[in-house]
Design a protein around this motif. Structure first.
Motif: not given
Length: 105
Positions: A49-60, A93-105
């Motif tokens: 589970r990858i949750t966007a906490v805000d526009d600067a952080a993911f909780e994994v 899969l790519t998850i993007v919030v504002d300027g933060l990006t996480a790529v899951i391969d």
């Protein structure tokens, strides 16, 4: 000078060893879904589970099948709703919030 070179080699070796051991096996991808601000990825070993906490952080959070998970205490104060964009490619899969990006391969 020879001792200095040996010390650099040992530090490099330990760094490479630590880096390679940080790679985890989450199993084989089965499916994914978006639930609010959370991207949920199911695998044959569990759920990521990858949750966007805000526009600067993911909780994994990775929950392995049949393993009791401890509660997370890393919750940012004043969570805010942010727009989550997920794009799917052939192997990522790519998850993007504002300027933060996480790529899951």
């Amino acid at each position: 000078m020879r001792g200095y070179t040996l010390n650099r080699f040992v530090v490099l070796f330990v760094t490479l060893l630590a880096t390679s051991s940080a790679i985890a096996d989450f199993g084989h991808y089965q499916s994914h879904e978006i639930s609010g601000q959370t991207l949920v990825i199911a695998s044959d070993l569990g759920e990521l589970r990858i949750t966007a906490v805000d526009d600067a952080a993911f909780e994994v959070h990775y929950a392995e099948n049949d393993v009791q998970q401890l509660p997370s205490f890393a919750i940012a104060p004043g969570r805010q709703a942010v727009a989550v964009d997920v794009t799917e490619a052939s192997s990522t899969l790519t998850i993007v919030v504002d300027g933060l990006t996480a790529v899951i391969d």
